[in-house]
Design a protein around this motif. Structure first.
Motif: not given
Length: 287
Positions: A36-38, A69-72, A74-75, A222-224
């Protein structure tokens, strides 16, 4: 520790178009907090982490891999453009010898094959169900304003709400939408809806003859706005195949970056999603 990273633009043959994904090939799995940090550091709609399943396999010889797959923030359970990007990295840079790669994911096995131009993904189909627009009137108002709506649909598996604009609307009207992600988040906080797709019928008069257009908004992840979304086309492909009476379609997601997807709805309840990939960055993450 050093981790190799690639930034790949999916569903395009031009740099800075399509949807960028970061891909990290890993010899072994890391902990979820580090993933998640990456992903937050990369700050792209998705960062993919791929590892061999069999310890004796390499990225060159193996045909099955674990993919997450991770967004900034969440997974996620399903991501198309980062899957396409991962396959491109393994085929192009790891020189994988297999014609088809299979990724074990939260959404089951996903296969990706090389084709003449780009790659072909084998994904599950996610049909939407028509719903009463009155139940989602706030979403409709914030997303499309006063534009006429032909139908509203929901896929509960992916928690995606799909709004189809009337055929009197065109691509320019879809492109002109200005959706405020903060307002969307204020409407829904119970988890029933995690993304909004807006779509309109294409025009055969304009080359290359796109069958339909779409845009995708996912502030809950986290993805507008996601530039080009392979996973939502498992919904869009199912819907438009029935509406248009055809199994093969060409779709365009008209975000500011834009991207093209080749679709084929299959009889076995799955969908082929094809696209090209461009490399824009190679580097090392040092931890």
């Amino acid at each position: 520790m050093e981790i190799q990273v690639f930034t790949m633009d999916s569903f395009t043959n031009l740099p800075f178009k399509g949807n960028p994904a970061a891909v990290c090939p890993l010899a072994h799995e890391l902990n979820d907090d580090l993933y998640q940090k990456i992903a937050a550091e990369m700050n792209l709609s998705e960062t993919a982490f791929v590892t061999p399943i069999n310890p004796s396999d390499t990225f060159t010889s193996g045909s099955r891999f674990l993919l997450r797959w991770f967004t900034p923030t969440v997974e996620v359970n399903l991501c198309g453009h980062a899957t396409l990007a991962t396959a491109a990295v393994l085929f192009q840079y790891k020189k994988n010898i297999n014609p088809t790669l299979v990724f074990e994911t939260r959404s089951g096995d996903l296969a990706v094959s090389k084709k003449k131009d780009g790659y072909l993904m084998d994904f599950p189909l996610n049909p939407p169900t028509q719903v009463d627009p009155k139940e989602f009137k706030d979403f409709i108002r914030v997303t499309v304003g006063n534009l006429p709506v032909q139908g509203v649909f929901l896929n509960t598996n992916m928690r995606k709400l799909m709004i189809r604009l009337s055929d009197s609307c065109d691509r320019a009207m879809l492109t002109g939408l200005n959706v405020d992600p903060t307002t969307l988040l204020a409407i829904e906080n119970e988890g029933k809806v995690k993304g909004i797709i807006v779509t309109v019928k294409g025009s055969a008069d304009h080359q290359p003859g796109y069958d339909f257009y779409s845009r995708n908004f996912s502030p809950w992840f986290g993805i507008p706005e996601d530039p080009v979304t392979g996973s939502t086309h498992t919904i869009l492909g199912s819907y438009w195949s029935k509406e248009l009476g055809k199994t093969k379609m060409l779709a365009y997601q008209c975000s500011s970056r834009g991207g093209e997807l080749e679709l084929e709805v299959r009889d076995d309840g799955r969908i082929n999603i094809g696209g090209e990939v461009v490399t824009v960055l190679q580097g090392i993450i040092r931890l």
